[in-house]
Write an enzyme that holds these catalytic residues in place. Sequence first.
Site, PDB file in Angstrom:
ATOM      1  N   ASP A 209       0.773  -1.355   0.013  1.00 60.28           N
ATOM      2  CA  ASP A 209       0.034   0.095   0.072  1.00 60.28           C
ATOM      3  C   ASP A 209       0.920   1.135  -0.093  1.00 60.28           C
ATOM      4  O   ASP A 209       2.126   1.083   0.188  1.00 60.28           O
ATOM      5  CB  ASP A 209      -0.914  -0.046   1.063  1.00 60.28           C
ATOM      6  CG  ASP A 209      -0.220  -0.011   2.615  1.00 60.28           C
ATOM      7  OD1 ASP A 209       0.823  -0.635   2.474  1.00 60.28           O
ATOM      8  OD2 ASP A 209      -0.743   0.705   3.502  1.00 60.28           O
ATOM      9  N   HIS A 545       1.759  -9.278  -2.798  1.00 60.74           N
ATOM     10  CA  HIS A 545       0.571  -8.039  -2.679  1.00 60.74           C
ATOM     11  C   HIS A 545       1.243  -7.018  -2.783  1.00 60.74           C
ATOM     12  O   HIS A 545       1.780  -6.268  -1.705  1.00 60.74           O
ATOM     13  CB  HIS A 545      -0.120  -8.284  -1.295  1.00 60.74           C
ATOM     14  CG  HIS A 545      -1.317  -7.448  -1.187  1.00 60.74           C
ATOM     15  ND1 HIS A 545      -2.480  -7.783  -1.882  1.00 60.74           N
ATOM     16  CD2 HIS A 545      -1.288  -6.352  -0.556  1.00 60.74           C
ATOM     17  CE1 HIS A 545      -3.270  -6.864  -1.405  1.00 60.74           C
ATOM     18  NE2 HIS A 545      -2.652  -6.098  -0.401  1.00 60.74           N
ATOM     19  N   GLU A 600       2.332 -10.093   1.339  1.00 56.25           N
ATOM     20  CA  GLU A 600       2.802  -8.681   1.152  1.00 56.25           C
ATOM     21  C   GLU A 600       4.211  -8.549   1.414  1.00 56.25           C
ATOM     22  O   GLU A 600       4.881  -9.520   1.752  1.00 56.25           O
ATOM     23  CB  GLU A 600       1.781  -7.727   2.232  1.00 56.25           C
ATOM     24  CG  GLU A 600       1.875  -6.389   1.633  1.00 56.25           C
ATOM     25  CD  GLU A 600       1.008  -5.537   2.368  1.00 56.25           C
ATOM     26  OE1 GLU A 600       0.031  -6.170   2.876  1.00 56.25           O
ATOM     27  OE2 GLU A 600       0.857  -4.367   2.015  1.00 56.25           O
TER      28      GLU A 600
HETATM   29  O1  9MR Z   1       3.011  -6.357   9.972  1.00 59.13           O
HETATM   30  C1  9MR Z   1       1.735  -5.971  10.378  1.00 59.13           C
HETATM   31  C2  9MR Z   1       1.180  -6.955  11.313  1.00 59.13           C
HETATM   32  O2  9MR Z   1       1.928  -7.151  12.294  1.00 59.13           O
HETATM   33  C3  9MR Z   1      -0.473  -6.823  11.591  1.00 59.13           C
HETATM   34  O3  9MR Z   1      -0.893  -8.186  12.243  1.00 59.13           O
HETATM   35  C4  9MR Z   1      -1.138  -6.655  10.210  1.00 59.13           C
HETATM   36  C5  9MR Z   1      -2.554  -6.229  10.589  1.00 59.13           C
HETATM   37  O4  9MR Z   1      -2.900  -5.371  11.337  1.00 59.13           O
HETATM   38  O5  9MR Z   1      -0.565  -5.501   9.685  1.00 59.13           O
HETATM   39  C6  9MR Z   1       0.691  -5.649   9.061  1.00 59.13           C
HETATM   40  O6  9MR Z   1       1.375  -4.504   8.501  1.00 59.13           O
HETATM   41  C7  9MR Z   1       0.373  -4.087   7.437  1.00 59.13           C
HETATM   42  C8  9MR Z   1      -0.146  -2.675   7.527  1.00 59.13           C
HETATM   43  O7  9MR Z   1      -1.182  -2.704   8.495  1.00 59.13           O
HETATM   44  C9  9MR Z   1      -0.274  -2.018   6.263  1.00 59.13           C
HETATM   45  N1  9MR Z   1       0.659  -2.032   5.281  1.00 59.13           N
HETATM   46  C10 9MR Z   1       1.001  -3.487   5.085  1.00 59.13           C
HETATM   47  C11 9MR Z   1       1.540  -4.006   6.150  1.00 59.13           C
HETATM   48  C12 9MR Z   1       2.355  -5.503   5.921  1.00 59.13           C
HETATM   49  O8  9MR Z   1       1.142  -6.415   5.695  1.00 59.13           O
END
Ligand code: 9MR
Length: 621
Positions: A209, A545, A600
Amino acid sequence: MKQALLAGVVMACVGGVAMAQPNLPRPYQHHYMEFPTLNQTGFQPDSPKIAVYAVPEDAPAPAGKAWSAIDWVVKDAANTVVLSGRSEAFGLNAGSGKVVYQIDFSALKTPGSGYVVGVKTGDIYKVSAPFDIRADVYQSLKYDALAFFYHQRASVPIEAKYVGDRFARPVAHEKEIVTCWGPKDHRGNRWGGCPYTLDVSKGWYDAGDHGKYVVNGGIAVWTLMNGYEGAQARGDRSFDDGRVKIPEAGNGKNDLLDEVRFEMDFLLAMQVPDGQTLNLPLGDQRKSLDKLTFTRVDASGMAHHKMHDEHWTAIPMPPHLDKEKRGLSYPSTAATLNLAATAAQCARVFKGVDDAYADRCLSAAKKAYAAAKRVPDAYAIDVLPGGGGGYGDGQLSDELYWAAAELYATTGEAAYEKDVKASPQYLTATDFSWGKVDTLGTLTLATVDTPLRAAARKAIVARAAAMRAETAGQGYHIAFNKPYVWGSTADFMNRAMLFAHAADVSGEAVYRAEAVNLMDYVLGRNPLNFSYVSGYGERAMQHPHHRFWANDATLPPPPPGVIAGGPNQNPSDPDARARLEGCAPQTCYVDHIGSYSTNEVAVNWNAPLFWVAAWLDGTRK
Ligand code: 9MR
């Protein structure tokens, strides 16, 4: 063996028997598990070398039958057997639910390319992916993993002369002059907005993102700076000016620090200007999110938690086509302490490189630290229903310890030392991640020359010894006996980083071996026989992703050196759930663009990949 993103069918041949190994299709097909797995890039000559072979059948063995020993060979590119042996079954590997065999071929030290490990099953050999043995096996990975941060830069064009035509893209989010969301949030709470705008251009996009989040940027930039401090200590010139393909090469400054500064500029810009008071929800109000209570606070010196789009954008979506409105989340104590910690570290590493910048960082760090002490309980709360990651954190004593440790390491001042020693996290060393950062403080105390260094080093080595005890029980020979959560590959790399620190300060080769084991897992020695790092290995991640690296008719694949989040035993996205029902923890992964919870990529994950690759390469014999 570093390979271009292969398509089609690879023929592997051992002992005259050819076997088709079709390249990884979408969705993932499980018969890949039947080949011996290993680090598909390769090994340094003096490193331990282990392959793991899993029996195709589900464990346990049929009643009354034991799994028999297997015979294995290693062949070179000319198809000559260079080593052979026999391994007894290790037994059940809990993470994958299969019986495995460990094949230790560390005795092979001759440099070469195109080696394979073959396991005899009946009349045929099942062969591994090809791999190299060479001293510089991690050299390109350290540069590629660092290049990820240039690729992720906001507000500048990504230029073909640094990344090649395929990965170039136009400038996006060029001038980010923004204010806070509001005045109301999506639940109707009235925050009141912020009476100022900030220019928060630059910085790295977080992941797939286009959000920029202080707490995640914080741990990522810390990791890069810690890598810089280690490289300096060992006299490693890998990142000297002109060594890295970025626009700043040639500016007379270390290129790794140039990349760091691109993010630090953004983090500094997220700081609340002097004299600003804001309404913030203080204390733990998670149970009353629809009825927040606000307190008017002097927010000067705090840091805004996040900067992101109003709504989640579609995927794919090259950043320059993002039309969403963007804005600031309100300041949080967590972000403020992240700024204090990283800006204090910035002051240390830029001292003597750019003193004016170092001074700017130090004054921001001190101001942020004071602000966090003044407002210790402003927890991040989402004001929008979507558009960015949450990054909420209800426990901040680890952030406070980390920030105090950085400020103490940089200034030596007694007030910070007192806070470090008074912390419940004093000298703790545990697993770390964006929301759990005490170990970053201890690692810094183990790095910088202060009266606390010896004790911090002892704590790091004790932690390494404790983690190492987990290896013996693991079929894949890894110091990792814990749940596989979102971003598990980064958990591996963060553990490898701690082992590397322990190896540095203790001189014990066993800790280096554990770092290698974890890297081997990520690069292919795992139940999926898969390299989670794009471009590294015959079967490597290709469909992250990511809104730009969509790998379709018009958009490029991921560049080499990008690590996927990896297996997540509780995958939450529909693309993963549809394919992974009942998966064993180490297999809960799909190489699919839709799978944000397993596939991701993110700055806090590529940073330790970079760190470990740079360390393995920079300390090679
Ligand atoms: O790395 C993050 C993980 O620890 C959390 O469980 C998750 C859900 O909140 O979010 C991950 O971080 C993401 C972030 O919220 C948005 N950008 C991408 C990040 C990696 O997936």
